[in-house]
Design a protein around this motif. Structure first.
Motif, PDB file in Angstrom:
ATOM      1  N   HIS A  36     -14.875  67.244 -14.858  1.00 23.98           N
ATOM      2  CA  HIS A  36     -14.791  67.299 -16.354  1.00 23.98           C
ATOM      3  C   HIS A  36     -13.735  66.777 -17.296  1.00 23.98           C
ATOM      4  O   HIS A  36     -13.972  65.859 -18.281  1.00 23.98           O
ATOM      5  CB  HIS A  36     -14.899  68.877 -16.968  1.00 23.98           C
ATOM      6  CG  HIS A  36     -16.327  69.520 -16.809  1.00 23.98           C
ATOM      7  ND1 HIS A  36     -16.915  68.909 -17.817  1.00 23.98           N
ATOM      8  CD2 HIS A  36     -16.572  70.685 -15.951  1.00 23.98           C
ATOM      9  CE1 HIS A  36     -18.143  70.036 -17.219  1.00 23.98           C
ATOM     10  NE2 HIS A  36     -17.849  70.363 -16.490  1.00 23.98           N
ATOM     11  N   GLN A  37     -12.207  66.542 -16.879  1.00 17.55           N
ATOM     12  CA  GLN A  37     -11.580  66.117 -17.123  1.00 17.55           C
ATOM     13  C   GLN A  37     -11.415  64.552 -17.574  1.00 17.55           C
ATOM     14  O   GLN A  37     -11.354  63.913 -18.430  1.00 17.55           O
ATOM     15  CB  GLN A  37     -10.043  66.507 -16.480  1.00 17.55           C
ATOM     16  CG  GLN A  37      -9.497  68.025 -16.806  1.00 17.55           C
ATOM     17  CD  GLN A  37      -8.429  68.514 -16.058  1.00 17.55           C
ATOM     18  OE1 GLN A  37      -7.620  67.470 -15.476  1.00 17.55           O
ATOM     19  NE2 GLN A  37      -8.269  69.553 -16.399  1.00 17.55           N
ATOM     20  N   LEU A  38     -12.127  64.007 -16.531  1.00 16.15           N
ATOM     21  CA  LEU A  38     -11.893  62.730 -15.964  1.00 16.15           C
ATOM     22  C   LEU A  38     -13.085  61.989 -16.981  1.00 16.15           C
ATOM     23  O   LEU A  38     -12.836  61.139 -17.381  1.00 16.15           O
ATOM     24  CB  LEU A  38     -12.242  61.914 -14.634  1.00 16.15           C
ATOM     25  CG  LEU A  38     -10.899  62.609 -13.626  1.00 16.15           C
ATOM     26  CD1 LEU A  38     -11.536  62.011 -12.510  1.00 16.15           C
ATOM     27  CD2 LEU A  38     -10.217  61.649 -14.137  1.00 16.15           C
ATOM     28  N   VAL A  39     -14.345  62.702 -16.760  1.00 19.74           N
ATOM     29  CA  VAL A  39     -15.260  62.349 -17.753  1.00 19.74           C
ATOM     30  C   VAL A  39     -14.793  61.990 -19.317  1.00 19.74           C
ATOM     31  O   VAL A  39     -15.432  61.523 -20.185  1.00 19.74           O
ATOM     32  CB  VAL A  39     -16.733  63.382 -17.197  1.00 19.74           C
ATOM     33  CG1 VAL A  39     -18.296  63.313 -18.795  1.00 19.74           C
ATOM     34  CG2 VAL A  39     -17.156  62.186 -15.684  1.00 19.74           C
ATOM     35  N   ALA A  40     -14.010  63.211 -19.846  1.00 15.24           N
ATOM     36  CA  ALA A  40     -13.752  63.664 -21.423  1.00 15.24           C
ATOM     37  C   ALA A  40     -12.531  62.811 -22.135  1.00 15.24           C
ATOM     38  O   ALA A  40     -13.224  62.029 -22.724  1.00 15.24           O
ATOM     39  CB  ALA A  40     -13.464  64.364 -21.336  1.00 15.24           C
ATOM     40  N   GLU A  41     -11.796  61.723 -21.051  1.00 16.31           N
ATOM     41  CA  GLU A  41     -10.984  61.442 -20.922  1.00 16.31           C
ATOM     42  C   GLU A  41     -11.883  59.473 -20.559  1.00 16.31           C
ATOM     43  O   GLU A  41     -10.896  58.818 -21.854  1.00 16.31           O
ATOM     44  CB  GLU A  41      -9.909  61.186 -19.420  1.00 16.31           C
ATOM     45  CG  GLU A  41      -9.200  62.195 -20.001  1.00 16.31           C
ATOM     46  CD  GLU A  41      -8.504  62.027 -18.348  1.00 16.31           C
ATOM     47  OE1 GLU A  41      -7.799  61.227 -17.611  1.00 16.31           O
ATOM     48  OE2 GLU A  41      -7.577  63.048 -18.395  1.00 16.31           O
ATOM     49  N   LYS A  42     -12.790  59.530 -20.193  1.00 18.90           N
ATOM     50  CA  LYS A  42     -13.354  57.952 -19.967  1.00 18.90           C
ATOM     51  C   LYS A  42     -14.459  57.955 -20.752  1.00 18.90           C
ATOM     52  O   LYS A  42     -14.637  56.853 -21.414  1.00 18.90           O
ATOM     53  CB  LYS A  42     -13.554  57.668 -18.957  1.00 18.90           C
ATOM     54  CG  LYS A  42     -12.272  57.845 -17.971  1.00 18.90           C
ATOM     55  CD  LYS A  42     -11.163  56.545 -17.809  1.00 18.90           C
ATOM     56  CE  LYS A  42     -10.726  56.754 -16.656  1.00 18.90           C
ATOM     57  NZ  LYS A  42      -9.783  55.544 -16.627  1.00 18.90           N
ATOM     58  N   LYS A  43     -14.353  58.838 -21.912  1.00 23.48           N
ATOM     59  CA  LYS A  43     -14.990  58.846 -22.786  1.00 23.48           C
ATOM     60  C   LYS A  43     -16.911  58.539 -22.863  1.00 23.48           C
ATOM     61  O   LYS A  43     -17.556  57.726 -22.808  1.00 23.48           O
ATOM     62  CB  LYS A  43     -15.396  58.436 -24.264  1.00 23.48           C
ATOM     63  CG  LYS A  43     -13.876  58.788 -24.619  1.00 23.48           C
ATOM     64  CD  LYS A  43     -13.271  58.221 -26.435  1.00 23.48           C
ATOM     65  CE  LYS A  43     -12.566  59.031 -27.357  1.00 23.48           C
ATOM     66  NZ  LYS A  43     -11.101  59.144 -25.933  1.00 23.48           N
ATOM     67  N   HIS A  44     -17.632  59.174 -20.811  1.00 25.65           N
ATOM     68  CA  HIS A  44     -18.279  58.906 -20.116  1.00 25.65           C
ATOM     69  C   HIS A  44     -19.495  60.154 -20.834  1.00 25.65           C
ATOM     70  O   HIS A  44     -19.762  60.817 -19.773  1.00 25.65           O
ATOM     71  CB  HIS A  44     -18.241  58.928 -19.271  1.00 25.65           C
ATOM     72  CG  HIS A  44     -17.336  57.695 -18.509  1.00 25.65           C
ATOM     73  ND1 HIS A  44     -17.866  56.039 -18.941  1.00 25.65           N
ATOM     74  CD2 HIS A  44     -16.222  57.656 -17.335  1.00 25.65           C
ATOM     75  CE1 HIS A  44     -16.955  55.463 -18.183  1.00 25.65           C
ATOM     76  NE2 HIS A  44     -16.367  56.607 -17.215  1.00 25.65           N
TER      77      HIS A  44
END
Length: 97
Positions: free
Chosen positions: A52-60
């Protein structure tokens, strides 16, 4: 919404399914994380949080993450399944955050 009858419940269910269909239509990639007790016991929730954090950070915004139950491969937990729309499902086992 206050549920006063079975009709209210059916209407609420239909609205939720419509919202889910609209959201799913924007997804190009589906990530499923097994969060049954066997997965949770070996770190699936931490893996889920990291995804969840990675997807949010990368705005995917085209990536949809969903918690799922047992897939029957308990010895390989935590399991993460990734599927690009139109392509076969890929399952990864013993995934770490």
């Amino acid at each position: 919404m206050l549920i006063r009858s079975m009709e209210d419940l059916a209407k609420m269910k239909q609205e939720a399914l419509q919202k889910q269909d609209i959201h799913a239509a924007t997804c190009k990639f589906h990530i499923r994380v097994g969060t049954a007790s066997c997965g949770v016991a070996v770190g699936a929730l931490e893996t889920l949080e990291t995804l969840h954090q990675l997807v949010a950070e990368k705005k995917h915004s085209e990536v949809c993450i969903k918690q799922v139950g047992c897939t029957g491969l308990c010895a390989l937990e935590p399991l993460v399944q990734v599927q690009q729309v139109g392509y076969p499902l890929v399952t990864y086992g013993r995934v770490t955050p």
